[in-house]
Design an enzyme around this catalytic site. Sequence first.
Site, PDB file in Angstrom:
ATOM      1  N   GLU A 169     -39.100 -14.434  14.877  1.00 32.31           N
ATOM      2  CA  GLU A 169     -38.175 -15.538  14.610  1.00 32.31           C
ATOM      3  C   GLU A 169     -38.320 -16.696  15.588  1.00 32.31           C
ATOM      4  O   GLU A 169     -38.082 -17.838  15.200  1.00 32.31           O
ATOM      5  CB  GLU A 169     -36.725 -15.062  14.497  1.00 32.31           C
ATOM      6  CG  GLU A 169     -36.144 -14.462  15.733  1.00 32.31           C
ATOM      7  CD  GLU A 169     -34.727 -13.933  15.517  1.00 32.31           C
ATOM      8  OE1 GLU A 169     -34.013 -14.434  14.645  1.00 32.31           O
ATOM      9  OE2 GLU A 169     -34.348 -13.008  16.247  1.00 32.31           O
ATOM     10  N   LYS A 204     -27.742 -19.644  12.754  1.00 32.94           N
ATOM     11  CA  LYS A 204     -27.131 -18.482  13.416  1.00 32.94           C
ATOM     12  C   LYS A 204     -26.256 -17.655  12.468  1.00 32.94           C
ATOM     13  O   LYS A 204     -26.382 -16.456  12.422  1.00 32.94           O
ATOM     14  CB  LYS A 204     -26.318 -18.961  14.614  1.00 32.94           C
ATOM     15  CG  LYS A 204     -25.648 -17.840  15.367  1.00 32.94           C
ATOM     16  CD  LYS A 204     -26.363 -17.537  16.642  1.00 32.94           C
ATOM     17  CE  LYS A 204     -25.793 -16.359  17.361  1.00 32.94           C
ATOM     18  NZ  LYS A 204     -26.834 -15.387  17.702  1.00 32.94           N
ATOM     19  N   CYS A 237     -24.761 -24.620   8.260  1.00 35.21           N
ATOM     20  CA  CYS A 237     -24.004 -25.864   8.336  1.00 35.21           C
ATOM     21  C   CYS A 237     -22.775 -25.684   9.228  1.00 35.21           C
ATOM     22  O   CYS A 237     -22.113 -24.656   9.197  1.00 35.21           O
ATOM     23  CB  CYS A 237     -23.517 -26.366   6.993  1.00 35.21           C
ATOM     24  SG  CYS A 237     -24.837 -26.725   5.854  1.00 35.21           S
ATOM     25  N   TRP A 255     -27.818 -27.129   7.410  1.00 40.17           N
ATOM     26  CA  TRP A 255     -28.888 -26.168   7.127  1.00 40.17           C
ATOM     27  C   TRP A 255     -29.029 -26.195   5.610  1.00 40.17           C
ATOM     28  O   TRP A 255     -28.150 -25.738   4.888  1.00 40.17           O
ATOM     29  CB  TRP A 255     -28.485 -24.780   7.611  1.00 40.17           C
ATOM     30  CG  TRP A 255     -29.563 -23.753   7.475  1.00 40.17           C
ATOM     31  CD1 TRP A 255     -30.568 -23.486   8.346  1.00 40.17           C
ATOM     32  CD2 TRP A 255     -29.724 -22.815   6.394  1.00 40.17           C
ATOM     33  NE1 TRP A 255     -31.353 -22.462   7.878  1.00 40.17           N
ATOM     34  CE2 TRP A 255     -30.860 -22.037   6.684  1.00 40.17           C
ATOM     35  CE3 TRP A 255     -29.036 -22.568   5.211  1.00 40.17           C
ATOM     36  CZ2 TRP A 255     -31.324 -21.028   5.839  1.00 40.17           C
ATOM     37  CZ3 TRP A 255     -29.484 -21.570   4.364  1.00 40.17           C
ATOM     38  CH2 TRP A 255     -30.613 -20.806   4.684  1.00 40.17           C
ATOM     39  N   HIS A 301     -50.625   7.077   8.283  1.00 38.45           N
ATOM     40  CA  HIS A 301     -50.539   7.062   6.818  1.00 38.45           C
ATOM     41  C   HIS A 301     -50.886   5.688   6.240  1.00 38.45           C
ATOM     42  O   HIS A 301     -50.622   5.428   5.079  1.00 38.45           O
ATOM     43  CB  HIS A 301     -49.145   7.497   6.371  1.00 38.45           C
ATOM     44  CG  HIS A 301     -48.805   8.871   6.855  1.00 38.45           C
ATOM     45  ND1 HIS A 301     -49.383   9.999   6.335  1.00 38.45           N
ATOM     46  CD2 HIS A 301     -47.998   9.294   7.858  1.00 38.45           C
ATOM     47  CE1 HIS A 301     -48.928  11.064   6.986  1.00 38.45           C
ATOM     48  NE2 HIS A 301     -48.083  10.657   7.920  1.00 38.45           N
ATOM     49  N   ASN A 345     -19.500 -26.803   4.175  1.00 34.16           N
ATOM     50  CA  ASN A 345     -20.353 -25.655   4.488  1.00 34.16           C
ATOM     51  C   ASN A 345     -20.128 -24.622   3.390  1.00 34.16           C
ATOM     52  O   ASN A 345     -18.999 -24.214   3.161  1.00 34.16           O
ATOM     53  CB  ASN A 345     -19.955 -25.088   5.864  1.00 34.16           C
ATOM     54  CG  ASN A 345     -20.487 -23.681   6.137  1.00 34.16           C
ATOM     55  OD1 ASN A 345     -19.835 -22.880   6.790  1.00 34.16           O
ATOM     56  ND2 ASN A 345     -21.659 -23.376   5.658  1.00 34.16           N
ATOM     57  N   GLY A 346     -21.202 -24.248   2.694  1.00 38.80           N
ATOM     58  CA  GLY A 346     -21.064 -23.281   1.607  1.00 38.80           C
ATOM     59  C   GLY A 346     -21.886 -23.722   0.416  1.00 38.80           C
ATOM     60  O   GLY A 346     -22.773 -24.562   0.542  1.00 38.80           O
ATOM     61  N   GLU A 384     -36.649  -4.318  16.040  1.00 43.44           N
ATOM     62  CA  GLU A 384     -35.916  -5.427  16.648  1.00 43.44           C
ATOM     63  C   GLU A 384     -36.837  -6.277  17.534  1.00 43.44           C
ATOM     64  O   GLU A 384     -36.766  -7.512  17.513  1.00 43.44           O
ATOM     65  CB  GLU A 384     -34.723  -4.861  17.446  1.00 43.44           C
ATOM     66  CG  GLU A 384     -33.938  -5.855  18.265  1.00 43.44           C
ATOM     67  CD  GLU A 384     -33.333  -7.012  17.462  1.00 43.44           C
ATOM     68  OE1 GLU A 384     -33.315  -6.967  16.216  1.00 43.44           O
ATOM     69  OE2 GLU A 384     -32.891  -7.984  18.099  1.00 43.44           O
ATOM     70  N   ARG A 443     -25.707 -23.657  13.944  1.00 41.57           N
ATOM     71  CA  ARG A 443     -25.470 -23.266  12.555  1.00 41.57           C
ATOM     72  C   ARG A 443     -26.425 -23.950  11.580  1.00 41.57           C
ATOM     73  O   ARG A 443     -26.480 -23.605  10.397  1.00 41.57           O
ATOM     74  CB  ARG A 443     -24.036 -23.599  12.147  1.00 41.57           C
ATOM     75  CG  ARG A 443     -22.996 -22.894  12.981  1.00 41.57           C
ATOM     76  CD  ARG A 443     -21.612 -23.329  12.556  1.00 41.57           C
ATOM     77  NE  ARG A 443     -21.298 -22.886  11.221  1.00 41.57           N
ATOM     78  CZ  ARG A 443     -20.804 -21.695  10.909  1.00 41.57           C
ATOM     79  NH1 ARG A 443     -20.554 -20.833  11.862  1.00 41.57           N
ATOM     80  NH2 ARG A 443     -20.553 -21.377   9.659  1.00 41.57           N
ATOM     81  N   LYS A 496     -37.584 -10.253  16.960  1.00 40.45           N
ATOM     82  CA  LYS A 496     -37.395 -11.293  17.996  1.00 40.45           C
ATOM     83  C   LYS A 496     -38.648 -12.156  18.095  1.00 40.45           C
ATOM     84  O   LYS A 496     -38.573 -13.372  18.172  1.00 40.45           O
ATOM     85  CB  LYS A 496     -37.115 -10.685  19.380  1.00 40.45           C
ATOM     86  CG  LYS A 496     -35.768 -10.084  19.629  1.00 40.45           C
ATOM     87  CD  LYS A 496     -34.630 -11.058  19.767  1.00 40.45           C
ATOM     88  CE  LYS A 496     -34.002 -11.322  18.427  1.00 40.45           C
ATOM     89  NZ  LYS A 496     -32.857 -10.563  18.051  1.00 40.45           N
TER      90      LYS A 496
HETATM   91  C1  F6R Z   1     -31.709 -12.206  14.697  1.00 38.70           C
HETATM   92  C2  F6R Z   1     -30.379 -12.540  14.245  1.00 38.70           C
HETATM   93  C3  F6R Z   1     -30.020 -12.250  12.832  1.00 38.70           C
HETATM   94  C4  F6R Z   1     -28.573 -11.732  12.758  1.00 38.70           C
HETATM   95  C5  F6R Z   1     -28.140 -11.589  11.295  1.00 38.70           C
HETATM   96  C6  F6R Z   1     -26.748 -11.009  11.179  1.00 38.70           C
HETATM   97  O1  F6R Z   1     -31.890 -12.514  16.046  1.00 38.70           O
HETATM   98  O2  F6R Z   1     -29.581 -13.045  14.988  1.00 38.70           O
HETATM   99  O3  F6R Z   1     -30.912 -11.352  12.248  1.00 38.70           O
HETATM  100  O4  F6R Z   1     -28.501 -10.521  13.426  1.00 38.70           O
HETATM  101  O5  F6R Z   1     -28.179 -12.838  10.680  1.00 38.70           O
HETATM  102  O6  F6R Z   1     -25.807 -11.829  11.799  1.00 38.70           O
HETATM  103  P1  F6R Z   1     -24.386 -11.275  12.202  1.00 38.70           P
HETATM  104  O7  F6R Z   1     -24.589 -10.255  13.256  1.00 38.70           O
HETATM  105  O8  F6R Z   1     -23.644 -12.478  12.685  1.00 38.70           O
HETATM  106  O9  F6R Z   1     -23.782 -10.665  10.966  1.00 38.70           O
END
Ligand code: F6R
Length: 610
Positions: free
Chosen positions: A490, A605, A2, A74, A506, A100-101, A483, A27, A487
């Site tokens: 997501e 995000k 949010c 969100w 294994h 937000n929260g 990682e 967000r 990517k």
């Molecule tokens: C993946 C991604 C998330 C963030 C995670 C932590 O692409 O962006 O997995 O890495 O939510 O976020 P921060 O780094 O803001 O604590």
Amino acid sequence: MCGIIGYIGKQEAAEVLMEGLRRLEYRGYDSSGLALLNGQGLTIQKAHGKLQRLVDRLQKDPLFGTVGVGHTRWATHGIPNEMNAHPHTDCKTEIAVVHNGIIENFREIKKSLEGAGHQFHSETDTEVLPHLIESLYKGNLFQAVQQALQRIHGSYAIAVVSAKEPNRLVAARKGSPLVLGLGKNEFLVASDVPALLKQTREIVYLEDGEMVDIGVGSVRILTIEGKLIQRESIQVDWDISQAEKEGYPHFMIKEIMEQPRSLKQTAAGRIQQGKVMFQELEVLRAGLSDPKKINRVILLGCGTAYHAGLIGEYLLEKFIQVPVEVEMSSEFRYSSPAITPETLVIAVSQSGETADTLASVRHAKKQGATVISICNVVGSSITREVDATLYTHAGPEIAVASTKAYTSQLAVLFLLSLYLGGLRKTAPADENERLLGHFKQLPEQIEKVLAQSSNIQELAGRYAQFDRFLYLGRHVNYPSALEGALKLKEISYIHAEGYPAGEMKHGHIALIDDKMPVLCIVTKSSVYEKMFSNLQEVHARGGKIIAIATQGDSEIRGLIQDGVYLPEAHEFVSPIIVAVALQLFAYHVAVHRGLDVDQPRNLAKSVTVE
Ligand code: F6R
């Protein structure tokens, strides 16, 4: 999680608020809304879906007024629909709140308000706030909000307006971010700085437990208990253009392409005369250089930041020779690790607002650890609670999938390992200098990877229809496999799993067939031969291999279907260029599948709730 915004000034608030919401959409993007005071009362417009739906509504049915609040959601409580979209209002539609929260005790408050005759219309926790404020209102909006906040438990950043006091905007935060922007004859509050940049770069970061009471031309910051706070504003150096796509189709590709520059910014001023310098750590130097004072390191993070931590573990263990552990913040905060004052905790976070990482920082501090953060957002919550912060200086990252922030985190972890190794004399000076030489080549090497974007696009086109992938790597590039898989998951919604190649036999080897491409990171390194054997194992079982390899490697050609060839880099910095190739692959697969790359479904995000 949010985004909220509030405006009070002389301009048409709808324009300012919508501009801000556009920059907060990362967000949350399942619904949005505005509430404006227009002299006659409160007017509201909401829409289910992306912000564009609200833009369309406002075109048909504009809102007018110079004071208002806005929200992009969100969902946590209540499905995404128009009824649950913010702003929420009281019974008389006079008070509007954006939030937000999470309000944890909303059920009990709702029950008691319903008992007193209040009518609720949504399934959200937030709706209790305007009703609670209504029930406490005695002619002073600030006081009513203040009293309401004293009754709620949970986390919040809120902005509130009321038709009864049309020249007032009240906002508060606890556990969710909120910044105050000081413009010319105007004030704004928002969840994040980019939302304010069009109006002002003069910012005040609010602390947990603080409120702002804003009138036309006046602003006061107070604690929820009512104590007046004096806080200097800061001038942020982010440019509005950094928060624009600048001709790219998506923020994600823009941010991938920015990496040669962002990496230079991360390193700027930190390498001097063949040595790493972290001015920010000077205050902790005595402790950090003494093996008796710091004898253990714990790295913390979530998602991509956690993966950066996993790579950091290899580097720190190598260069400072103390036990290093890596924990996901969401697990660490509820665990009972034996933390002592001799423990150094390093919290990695792009946003500096991730709820689990913030809680973990507090958990570690309470137990006496020295805590530092590696963070991108200046002044964010985590940075204000730690003993020191190493900023990544990657610039604003808007796409939900983290790219340039990740490579900058890796760069800081690499430099930090050399710095600590230098302080403790656990790494020979000439080795440090040699490795820094490799590090300095990275921007140029990344350019070479980026130049392959159209080849990777073609490659992605050949694989975009598969619905499962395995990513394999070893040593420092095992977390790269994690990682890379994250990517792809997501933004493409393809199931992908990262795994240590040596573990494959294994169990995972049973999965291998020609329907699951296996992306193998087989760059030249100390584990190249081992990876080569793993490639043979996959090949022998009919697996389709896409190799991320080093330029000039002809040995693997007979084993693989496709390859992306990277410039030769030292293994300790190789995860940075490997990441760029994997980001490009995930990006192009998602584009081929016609997906919304910057705003993938169900994600947001900054995860500022648990
Ligand atoms: C993946 C991604 C998330 C963030 C995670 C932590 O692409 O962006 O997995 O890495 O939510 O976020 P921060 O780094 O803001 O604590």
